[in-house]
Design a protein around this motif. Sequence first.
Motif, PDB file in Angstrom:
ATOM      1  N   GLN A  18      29.720  29.775  27.234  1.00 39.83           N
ATOM      2  CA  GLN A  18      30.013  31.069  27.867  1.00 39.83           C
ATOM      3  C   GLN A  18      30.060  30.956  29.381  1.00 39.83           C
ATOM      4  OE1 GLN A  18      27.050  33.792  26.468  1.00 39.83           O
ATOM      5  NE2 GLN A  18      27.892  33.887  24.414  1.00 39.83           N
ATOM      6  N   CYS A  19      29.334  29.984  29.947  1.00 39.43           N
ATOM      7  CA  CYS A  19      29.335  29.813  31.404  1.00 39.43           C
ATOM      8  C   CYS A  19      30.585  29.078  31.885  1.00 39.43           C
ATOM      9  CB  CYS A  19      28.079  29.078  31.868  1.00 39.43           C
ATOM     10  SG  CYS A  19      28.052  27.312  31.455  1.00 39.43           S
ATOM     11  N   GLY A  20      31.415  28.594  30.935  1.00 37.94           N
ATOM     12  CA  GLY A  20      32.650  27.923  31.289  1.00 37.94           C
ATOM     13  C   GLY A  20      32.590  26.405  31.235  1.00 37.94           C
ATOM     14  N   GLU A  21      31.420  25.850  31.034  1.00 36.51           N
ATOM     15  CA  GLU A  21      31.255  24.397  31.002  1.00 36.51           C
ATOM     16  C   GLU A  21      31.826  23.826  29.703  1.00 36.51           C
ATOM     17  OE1 GLU A  21      30.149  20.942  32.867  1.00 36.51           O
ATOM     18  OE2 GLU A  21      29.894  22.937  33.685  1.00 36.51           O
ATOM     19  N   GLU A  22      32.582  22.736  29.796  1.00 34.25           N
ATOM     20  CA  GLU A  22      33.104  22.018  28.628  1.00 34.25           C
ATOM     21  C   GLU A  22      32.026  21.043  28.161  1.00 34.25           C
ATOM     22  OE1 GLU A  22      36.123  20.938  25.837  1.00 34.25           O
ATOM     23  OE2 GLU A  22      36.208  22.508  27.340  1.00 34.25           O
ATOM     24  N   ILE A  23      31.631  21.139  26.885  1.00 32.80           N
ATOM     25  CA  ILE A  23      30.527  20.351  26.347  1.00 32.80           C
ATOM     26  C   ILE A  23      31.065  19.437  25.242  1.00 32.80           C
ATOM     27  CG2 ILE A  23      28.224  20.438  25.329  1.00 32.80           C
ATOM     28  CD1 ILE A  23      28.398  21.927  27.989  1.00 32.80           C
ATOM     29  N   GLU A  24      30.649  18.179  25.259  1.00 33.17           N
ATOM     30  CA  GLU A  24      31.058  17.237  24.218  1.00 33.17           C
ATOM     31  C   GLU A  24      30.446  17.633  22.875  1.00 33.17           C
ATOM     32  OE1 GLU A  24      30.333  13.198  25.419  1.00 33.17           O
ATOM     33  OE2 GLU A  24      30.926  13.662  27.471  1.00 33.17           O
ATOM     34  N   ALA A  25      31.112  17.241  21.800  1.00 36.11           N
ATOM     35  CA  ALA A  25      30.773  17.690  20.447  1.00 36.11           C
ATOM     36  C   ALA A  25      29.352  17.367  20.014  1.00 36.11           C
ATOM     37  CB  ALA A  25      31.760  17.084  19.454  1.00 36.11           C
ATOM     38  N   GLN A  26      28.804  16.234  20.445  1.00 37.67           N
ATOM     39  CA  GLN A  26      27.484  15.826  19.951  1.00 37.67           C
ATOM     40  C   GLN A  26      26.343  16.655  20.535  1.00 37.67           C
ATOM     41  OE1 GLN A  26      29.416  13.996  21.960  1.00 37.67           O
ATOM     42  NE2 GLN A  26      28.239  12.732  23.354  1.00 37.67           N
ATOM     43  N   PHE A  27      26.617  17.442  21.568  1.00 32.51           N
ATOM     44  CA  PHE A  27      25.555  18.226  22.199  1.00 32.51           C
ATOM     45  C   PHE A  27      25.473  19.622  21.597  1.00 32.51           C
ATOM     46  CE2 PHE A  27      26.793  15.103  25.432  1.00 32.51           C
ATOM     47  CZ  PHE A  27      25.571  14.476  25.590  1.00 32.51           C
ATOM     48  N   THR A  28      24.258  20.091  21.386  1.00 35.25           N
ATOM     49  CA  THR A  28      24.051  21.409  20.779  1.00 35.25           C
ATOM     50  C   THR A  28      23.665  22.471  21.791  1.00 35.25           C
ATOM     51  OG1 THR A  28      21.753  20.887  20.295  1.00 35.25           O
ATOM     52  CG2 THR A  28      23.385  20.392  18.574  1.00 35.25           C
ATOM     53  N   ALA A  29      23.478  22.070  23.036  1.00 33.92           N
ATOM     54  CA  ALA A  29      23.137  23.026  24.084  1.00 33.92           C
ATOM     55  C   ALA A  29      23.909  22.677  25.352  1.00 33.92           C
ATOM     56  CB  ALA A  29      21.637  23.024  24.372  1.00 33.92           C
ATOM     57  N   CYS A  30      24.187  23.679  26.146  1.00 29.32           N
ATOM     58  CA  CYS A  30      24.909  23.485  27.404  1.00 29.32           C
ATOM     59  C   CYS A  30      23.971  22.893  28.449  1.00 29.32           C
ATOM     60  CB  CYS A  30      25.445  24.834  27.887  1.00 29.32           C
ATOM     61  SG  CYS A  30      26.238  24.777  29.510  1.00 29.32           S
ATOM     62  N   TRP A  31      24.416  21.851  29.146  1.00 29.05           N
ATOM     63  CA  TRP A  31      23.570  21.241  30.182  1.00 29.05           C
ATOM     64  C   TRP A  31      23.602  22.043  31.469  1.00 29.05           C
ATOM     65  CZ3 TRP A  31      27.340  17.946  27.902  1.00 29.05           C
ATOM     66  CH2 TRP A  31      28.576  17.958  28.529  1.00 29.05           C
ATOM     67  N   GLN A  32      24.546  22.977  31.596  1.00 28.98           N
ATOM     68  CA  GLN A  32      24.641  23.812  32.791  1.00 28.98           C
ATOM     69  C   GLN A  32      23.678  25.001  32.714  1.00 28.98           C
ATOM     70  OE1 GLN A  32      26.462  23.137  35.449  1.00 28.98           O
ATOM     71  NE2 GLN A  32      25.969  24.995  36.539  1.00 28.98           N
ATOM     72  N   CYS A  33      23.703  25.729  31.584  1.00 31.39           N
ATOM     73  CA  CYS A  33      22.899  26.966  31.483  1.00 31.39           C
ATOM     74  C   CYS A  33      21.903  26.952  30.328  1.00 31.39           C
ATOM     75  CB  CYS A  33      23.817  28.169  31.351  1.00 31.39           C
ATOM     76  SG  CYS A  33      24.708  28.233  29.777  1.00 31.39           S
ATOM     77  N   ASN A  34      21.911  25.888  29.515  1.00 33.40           N
ATOM     78  CA  ASN A  34      20.971  25.699  28.399  1.00 33.40           C
ATOM     79  C   ASN A  34      21.197  26.649  27.222  1.00 33.40           C
ATOM     80  OD1 ASN A  34      19.002  23.985  27.400  1.00 33.40           O
ATOM     81  ND2 ASN A  34      17.371  25.425  27.860  1.00 33.40           N
ATOM     82  N   ARG A  35      22.349  27.282  27.132  1.00 35.18           N
ATOM     83  CA  ARG A  35      22.671  28.112  25.959  1.00 35.18           C
ATOM     84  C   ARG A  35      22.964  27.203  24.776  1.00 35.18           C
ATOM     85  NH1 ARG A  35      26.079  31.524  29.565  1.00 35.18           N
ATOM     86  NH2 ARG A  35      24.976  33.497  29.782  1.00 35.18           N
ATOM     87  N   GLN A  36      22.610  27.660  23.570  1.00 38.88           N
ATOM     88  CA  GLN A  36      22.890  26.912  22.352  1.00 38.88           C
ATOM     89  C   GLN A  36      24.354  27.045  21.976  1.00 38.88           C
ATOM     90  OE1 GLN A  36      20.715  24.979  20.325  1.00 38.88           O
ATOM     91  NE2 GLN A  36      19.530  25.125  22.206  1.00 38.88           N
ATOM     92  N   ARG A  37      24.894  26.028  21.314  1.00 44.62           N
ATOM     93  CA  ARG A  37      26.260  26.089  20.817  1.00 44.62           C
ATOM     94  C   ARG A  37      26.372  27.284  19.871  1.00 44.62           C
ATOM     95  NH1 ARG A  37      28.006  20.715  18.200  1.00 44.62           N
ATOM     96  NH2 ARG A  37      26.905  21.550  16.409  1.00 44.62           N
ATOM     97  N   PRO A  38      27.397  28.093  19.977  1.00 41.78           N
ATOM     98  CA  PRO A  38      27.472  29.345  19.204  1.00 41.78           C
ATOM     99  C   PRO A  38      27.481  29.171  17.692  1.00 41.78           C
ATOM    100  CG  PRO A  38      29.333  29.133  20.742  1.00 41.78           C
ATOM    101  CD  PRO A  38      28.509  27.918  20.878  1.00 41.78           C
ATOM    102  N   ASP A  39      27.974  28.061  17.165  1.00 44.06           N
ATOM    103  CA  ASP A  39      28.059  27.901  15.713  1.00 44.06           C
ATOM    104  C   ASP A  39      26.783  27.407  15.069  1.00 44.06           C
ATOM    105  OD1 ASP A  39      28.290  25.408  16.850  1.00 44.06           O
ATOM    106  OD2 ASP A  39      29.884  24.723  15.520  1.00 44.06           O
ATOM    107  N   LEU A  40      25.693  27.278  15.824  1.00 40.67           N
ATOM    108  CA  LEU A  40      24.433  26.793  15.251  1.00 40.67           C
ATOM    109  C   LEU A  40      23.610  27.921  14.699  1.00 40.67           C
ATOM    110  CD1 LEU A  40      23.398  23.998  17.734  1.00 40.67           C
ATOM    111  CD2 LEU A  40      24.393  23.780  15.485  1.00 40.67           C
TER     112      LEU A  40
END
Length: 85
Positions: A63-85
């Motif tokens: 949601q913060c706009g950061e592109e996250i690689e598939a293996q990660f379950t949380a955003c390294w920018q804002c620490n939000r969880q991947r939405p499909d979890l």
Amino acid sequence: LEQEGIACLMKNQTLAGAMGEIPALECWPELWITDDRQYSQAMKIVEAALSPVATDARAWRCQCGEEIEAQFTACWQCNRQRPDL
């Protein structure tokens, strides 16, 4: 295994430094269960943990706009969880 109620022990945790002096196979860590009746249940858990992760996962955009690689379950920018979890 302990999270599933299977008591276990780790053996040979500190033998890596002895590798070369004693055979490598003797230095490998071992996981022992304390109740043989739980062996098949323990093996299912271990096999599931060691099985490859599905490779069909795709990169996702947080949601913060950061592109996250598939293996990660949380955003390294804002620490939000991947939405499909």
